[in-house]
Motif scaffolding. Structure first.
Motif, PDB file in Angstrom:
ATOM      1  N   ARG A  71       0.967  -1.238  -0.065  1.00 42.94           N
ATOM      2  CA  ARG A  71      -0.042   0.117   0.015  1.00 42.94           C
ATOM      3  C   ARG A  71       0.798   1.312  -0.208  1.00 42.94           C
ATOM      4  N   LYS A  72       1.987   1.312   0.873  1.00 44.24           N
ATOM      5  CA  LYS A  72       2.684   2.712   0.923  1.00 44.24           C
ATOM      6  C   LYS A  72       4.061   2.363   1.128  1.00 44.24           C
ATOM      7  N   GLY A  73       4.752   1.229   0.611  1.00 47.15           N
ATOM      8  CA  GLY A  73       5.993   1.069   0.663  1.00 47.15           C
ATOM      9  C   GLY A  73       6.668   0.717   2.038  1.00 47.15           C
ATOM     10  N   VAL A  74       7.916   0.947   2.263  1.00 43.77           N
ATOM     11  CA  VAL A  74       8.449   0.648   3.259  1.00 43.77           C
ATOM     12  C   VAL A  74       7.850   1.209   4.635  1.00 43.77           C
ATOM     13  N   ILE A  75       7.607   2.448   4.719  1.00 45.74           N
ATOM     14  CA  ILE A  75       6.866   3.092   5.772  1.00 45.74           C
ATOM     15  C   ILE A  75       5.536   2.682   6.198  1.00 45.74           C
ATOM     16  N   GLY A  76       4.719   2.166   4.833  1.00 42.61           N
ATOM     17  CA  GLY A  76       3.554   1.545   5.114  1.00 42.61           C
ATOM     18  C   GLY A  76       3.842   0.069   5.805  1.00 42.61           C
ATOM     19  N   GLY A  77       4.825  -0.643   5.653  1.00 42.06           N
ATOM     20  CA  GLY A  77       5.272  -1.961   6.311  1.00 42.06           C
ATOM     21  C   GLY A  77       5.484  -1.937   7.774  1.00 42.06           C
ATOM     22  N   ILE A  78       6.062  -0.525   7.919  1.00 43.13           N
ATOM     23  CA  ILE A  78       6.534  -0.520   9.405  1.00 43.13           C
ATOM     24  C   ILE A  78       5.246  -0.172  10.093  1.00 43.13           C
ATOM     25  N   VAL A  79       4.511   0.826   9.554  1.00 41.29           N
ATOM     26  CA  VAL A  79       3.157   1.127  10.252  1.00 41.29           C
ATOM     27  C   VAL A  79       2.297   0.212  10.462  1.00 41.29           C
ATOM     28  N   ALA A  80       2.123  -0.720   9.327  1.00 41.84           N
ATOM     29  CA  ALA A  80       0.922  -1.991   9.523  1.00 41.84           C
ATOM     30  C   ALA A  80       1.568  -2.888  10.327  1.00 41.84           C
ATOM     31  N   THR A  81       2.976  -3.031  10.544  1.00 41.90           N
ATOM     32  CA  THR A  81       3.451  -3.953  11.477  1.00 41.90           C
ATOM     33  C   THR A  81       3.242  -3.526  12.909  1.00 41.90           C
ATOM     34  N   LEU A  82       3.558  -2.223  13.214  1.00 47.03           N
ATOM     35  CA  LEU A  82       3.312  -1.839  14.548  1.00 47.03           C
ATOM     36  C   LEU A  82       1.808  -1.916  14.948  1.00 47.03           C
ATOM     37  N   GLY A  83       0.982  -1.414  13.849  1.00 54.42           N
ATOM     38  CA  GLY A  83      -0.375  -1.742  14.326  1.00 54.42           C
ATOM     39  C   GLY A  83      -0.746  -3.028  14.710  1.00 54.42           C
ATOM     40  N   MET A  84      -0.193  -4.039  13.930  1.00 52.03           N
ATOM     41  CA  MET A  84      -0.669  -5.405  14.395  1.00 52.03           C
ATOM     42  C   MET A  84       0.165  -5.757  15.723  1.00 52.03           C
ATOM     43  N   VAL A  85       1.334  -5.412  16.058  1.00 53.06           N
ATOM     44  CA  VAL A  85       2.104  -5.801  17.025  1.00 53.06           C
ATOM     45  C   VAL A  85       1.641  -4.989  18.534  1.00 53.06           C
ATOM     46  N   ALA A  86       1.265  -3.666  18.471  1.00 55.33           N
ATOM     47  CA  ALA A  86       0.806  -2.743  19.371  1.00 55.33           C
ATOM     48  C   ALA A  86      -0.086  -3.621  20.316  1.00 55.33           C
ATOM     49  N   PRO A  87      -1.274  -4.076  19.772  1.00 56.25           N
ATOM     50  CA  PRO A  87      -2.374  -4.355  20.901  1.00 56.25           C
ATOM     51  C   PRO A  87      -1.624  -5.476  21.763  1.00 56.25           C
ATOM     52  N   SER A  88      -0.916  -6.653  21.084  1.00 52.67           N
ATOM     53  CA  SER A  88      -0.272  -7.687  22.096  1.00 52.67           C
ATOM     54  C   SER A  88       0.683  -7.154  23.015  1.00 52.67           C
ATOM     55  N   LEU A  89       1.540  -6.201  22.564  1.00 46.57           N
ATOM     56  CA  LEU A  89       2.310  -5.820  23.629  1.00 46.57           C
ATOM     57  C   LEU A  89       1.763  -5.185  24.590  1.00 46.57           C
ATOM     58  N   ILE A  90       0.421  -4.522  24.346  1.00 44.36           N
ATOM     59  CA  ILE A  90      -0.166  -3.562  25.659  1.00 44.36           C
ATOM     60  C   ILE A  90      -0.882  -4.804  26.354  1.00 44.36           C
ATOM     61  N   ILE A  91      -1.357  -5.732  25.792  1.00 39.84           N
ATOM     62  CA  ILE A  91      -2.358  -6.500  26.390  1.00 39.84           C
ATOM     63  C   ILE A  91      -1.351  -7.805  27.384  1.00 39.84           C
ATOM     64  N   ILE A  92      -0.319  -8.081  26.572  1.00 44.53           N
ATOM     65  CA  ILE A  92       0.742  -8.891  27.442  1.00 44.53           C
ATOM     66  C   ILE A  92       1.494  -8.267  28.650  1.00 44.53           C
ATOM     67  N   MET A  93       1.730  -6.844  28.459  1.00 40.81           N
ATOM     68  CA  MET A  93       2.303  -6.086  29.496  1.00 40.81           C
ATOM     69  C   MET A  93       0.942  -6.313  30.848  1.00 40.81           C
ATOM     70  N   MET A  94      -0.163  -6.104  30.334  1.00 40.81           N
ATOM     71  CA  MET A  94      -1.326  -5.811  31.557  1.00 40.81           C
ATOM     72  C   MET A  94      -1.489  -7.330  32.273  1.00 40.81           C
ATOM     73  N   VAL A  95      -1.444  -8.341  31.345  1.00 43.45           N
ATOM     74  CA  VAL A  95      -1.629  -9.876  31.758  1.00 43.45           C
ATOM     75  C   VAL A  95      -0.616 -10.089  32.661  1.00 43.45           C
ATOM     76  N   ALA A  96       0.477  -9.944  32.252  1.00 44.17           N
ATOM     77  CA  ALA A  96       1.843 -10.466  33.015  1.00 44.17           C
ATOM     78  C   ALA A  96       1.815  -9.646  34.493  1.00 44.17           C
ATOM     79  N   ALA A  97       1.073  -8.562  34.518  1.00 45.41           N
ATOM     80  CA  ALA A  97       1.252  -8.014  35.836  1.00 45.41           C
ATOM     81  C   ALA A  97       0.126  -8.779  36.741  1.00 45.41           C
ATOM     82  N   PHE A  98      -1.003  -9.121  36.159  1.00 49.03           N
ATOM     83  CA  PHE A  98      -1.839  -9.887  36.888  1.00 49.03           C
ATOM     84  C   PHE A  98      -1.987 -11.642  36.772  1.00 49.03           C
ATOM     85  N   LEU A  99      -0.989 -11.986  36.015  1.00 44.99           N
ATOM     86  CA  LEU A  99      -0.953 -13.446  35.755  1.00 44.99           C
ATOM     87  C   LEU A  99      -0.912 -14.511  36.784  1.00 44.99           C
TER      88      LEU A  99
END
Length: 180
Positions: A71-99
């Motif tokens: 869609r948008k070249g290298v910057i698009g690849g980076i942005v899409a990847t960050l979008g896909m990864v961000a929720p997991s990172l946020i959720i994992i950090m929250m879950v790890a605190a209470f696991l």
């Protein structure tokens, strides 16, 4: 800039609302990318899944990178990847605190059992929909049966099966072109 925001928000949503890892995301990716937005065809998605399987990392993250780059070249690849990864990172950090505190909670254990069943159904759905498009003739069926046998009877790694299938496809195509 709005296209980059669309890439990030779409993949953030997919990452946020999909449980079960990379394969569980495939039906949602198929629906969003091919059916709703027409950013790729079914055949392109099959190619992205195939390449994503052959490269290191989670297949859904690899696919998001491919779509972003398309869609948008290298910057698009980076942005899409960050979008896909961000929720997991946020959720994992929250879950790890209470696991530790809630890991033995019977309701949580039962909820995850139900989620695993739903993820299996999602994977079966994507297989059902992509199977007819991926096997396009006798040779494709031969590779499928051979790959399945390598996995089930010889317990070879998925990497070995994918590499062997790619090699066989290359050799078959080479000899088909020479015969013409």
């Amino acid at each position: 800039m709005s296209e980059l925001f669309n890439l990030f928000s779409l993949f953030f949503k997919i990452g946020l609302f999909t449980f079960g890892g990379g394969y569980a995301m495939l039906p949602l990716l198929q629906d969003e990318i091919v059916k709703k937005r027409a950013w790729a065809t079914d055949e392109e998605m099959l190619d992205y899944y195939s390449i994503g399987q052959c490269t290191p990392g989670i297949i859904a993250i690899n696919v998001s990178t491919f779509i972003g780059c398309k869609r948008k070249g290298v910057i698009g690849g980076i942005v899409a990847t960050l979008g896909m990864v961000a929720p997991s990172l946020i959720i994992i950090m929250m879950v790890a605190a209470f696991l530790k505190k809630y890991m033995d909670n019977i309701y949580l254990v039962q909820a995850f059992e139900g989620i695993r069943i739903a993820v299996t159904a999602l994977m079966a759905d994507i297989l059902w929909n992509l199977f007819p498009k991926s096997i396009t003739g006798r040779f494709g069926f031969f590779i499928f049966v051979l790959g399945l046998a390598m996995l089930l009877f010889f317990h070879l790694s998925a990497v070995s099966v994918v590499a062997a299938a790619g090699f066989l496809g290359f050799v078959h195509g080479y000899f088909q072109r020479r015969a013409k």
